[in-house]
Scaffold this motif. Structure first.
Motif, PDB file in Angstrom:
ATOM      1  N   ALA A  30       0.822  -1.216   0.000  1.00 15.00           N
ATOM      2  CA  ALA A  30       0.000   0.000   0.000  1.00 15.00           C
ATOM      3  C   ALA A  30       0.850   1.257   0.000  1.00 15.00           C
ATOM      4  O   ALA A  30       0.478   2.275  -0.603  1.00 15.00           O
ATOM      5  CB  ALA A  30      -0.930  -0.007   1.208  1.00 15.00           C
ATOM      6  N   GLN A  35      -0.937   4.715  -0.063  1.00 19.96           N
ATOM      7  CA  GLN A  35      -2.248   4.399   0.490  1.00 19.96           C
ATOM      8  C   GLN A  35      -2.179   3.611   1.800  1.00 19.96           C
ATOM      9  O   GLN A  35      -3.166   2.982   2.191  1.00 19.96           O
ATOM     10  CB  GLN A  35      -3.047   3.594  -0.539  1.00 19.96           C
ATOM     11  CG  GLN A  35      -3.357   4.334  -1.818  1.00 19.96           C
ATOM     12  CD  GLN A  35      -4.262   5.528  -1.560  1.00 19.96           C
ATOM     13  OE1 GLN A  35      -5.254   5.433  -0.839  1.00 19.96           O
ATOM     14  NE2 GLN A  35      -3.898   6.669  -2.126  1.00 19.96           N
ATOM     15  N   VAL A  39      -5.503   2.111   3.648  1.00 20.72           N
ATOM     16  CA  VAL A  39      -5.733   0.671   3.686  1.00 20.72           C
ATOM     17  C   VAL A  39      -5.957   0.185   5.114  1.00 20.72           C
ATOM     18  O   VAL A  39      -6.804  -0.677   5.364  1.00 20.72           O
ATOM     19  CB  VAL A  39      -4.555  -0.081   3.023  1.00 20.72           C
ATOM     20  CG1 VAL A  39      -4.575  -1.563   3.376  1.00 20.72           C
ATOM     21  CG2 VAL A  39      -4.610   0.089   1.516  1.00 20.72           C
ATOM     22  N   SER A  86      -6.731  -3.390  -3.940  1.00 19.00           N
ATOM     23  CA  SER A  86      -5.531  -3.839  -3.220  1.00 19.00           C
ATOM     24  C   SER A  86      -5.893  -4.597  -1.950  1.00 19.00           C
ATOM     25  O   SER A  86      -5.311  -5.649  -1.651  1.00 19.00           O
ATOM     26  CB  SER A  86      -4.628  -2.653  -2.895  1.00 19.00           C
ATOM     27  OG  SER A  86      -5.308  -1.713  -2.079  1.00 19.00           O
TER      28      SER A  86
END
Length: 217
Positions: A30, A35, A39, A86
């Protein structure tokens, strides 16, 4: 005045070890997209808003009797289009490896690792009613000042409390659940949390120093 108490860890050592490994993999992937924080929040929301309210889904995803293909189908049906690709792919990997029972340990480790990256500490607060924005800000800023770190405040509702709040920093818990309402937070309660945490860290540092000195002998 009530004293801070230490709460036992709820995960066994095997789950904690696996949680740390999978959390590193999740955050590493991530972070490449910037991110990591998003996440971790998404994983927390999935556990709180989906698994905690749908125990039959969790039972199916953790059961050794349910084939991996069926579990992946459940994840796609329940989450495709509602979750980042993801994180969904990560959950599928966890399922394939039959580690879904470790998901809460993964969440805990991911939050801890993210906090370490960002120089932040989790503080859990239990209250009988939602905190107002002003009180939320007051608790956060006060604890940041006392602990010398950025604070991520995690608020949980607990209707069994009469009033006030219960604050947890790491394994240390301070019970300030008094019937005075949420709008009158006592600084002494927050000061006690910081004092207990600092004393605990001092004892840990002293023990570590003594052990190191002994090993040099």
């Amino acid at each position: 005045m009530s004293e801070p108490v230490r709460q036992p860890t709820v995960f066994d050592s095997g789950q904690e070890h696996l949680g740390q490994q999978y959390a590193r993999a999740l955050l590493g992937a991530a972070a490449r997209d910037g991110q990591a924080a998003a996440v971790v929040e998404e994983l927390d929301a999935f556990i709180t808003e989906v698994l905690d309210v749908a125990p039959r889904l969790e039972a199916a995803l953790t059961s050794p009797r349910v084939p991996a293909a069926a579990k992946l189908g459940l994840l796609d049906k329940a989450l495709a289009g509602r979750m980042s690709v993801s994180l969904l792919n990560f959950l599928k990997v966890v399922c394939r490896h039959r580690r879904f029972a470790c998901l809460r340990a993964i969440r805990k480790a991911a939050r801890q690792q993210l906090n370490e990256w960002e120089g932040r500490v989790d503080v859990q607060v239990r209250t009988p009613a939602p905190l107002s924005e002003a009180v939320h800000e007051l608790v956060t800023r006060r604890l940041e000042s006392l602990l010398g770190k950025r604070v991520h405040l995690v608020v949980r509702l607990d209707e069994s409390l009469i009033g006030g709040l219960v604050i947890r920093v790491g394994d240390m818990v301070y019970d300030a659940s008094v019937a005075r309402g949420l709008s009158r937070l006592r600084e002494s309660a927050l000061d006690e949390v910081a004092r207990a945490v600092r004393e605990s860290l001092d004892r840990f540092a002293s023990a570590g120093s003594a052990a190191y000195t002994g090993s040099e002998a």
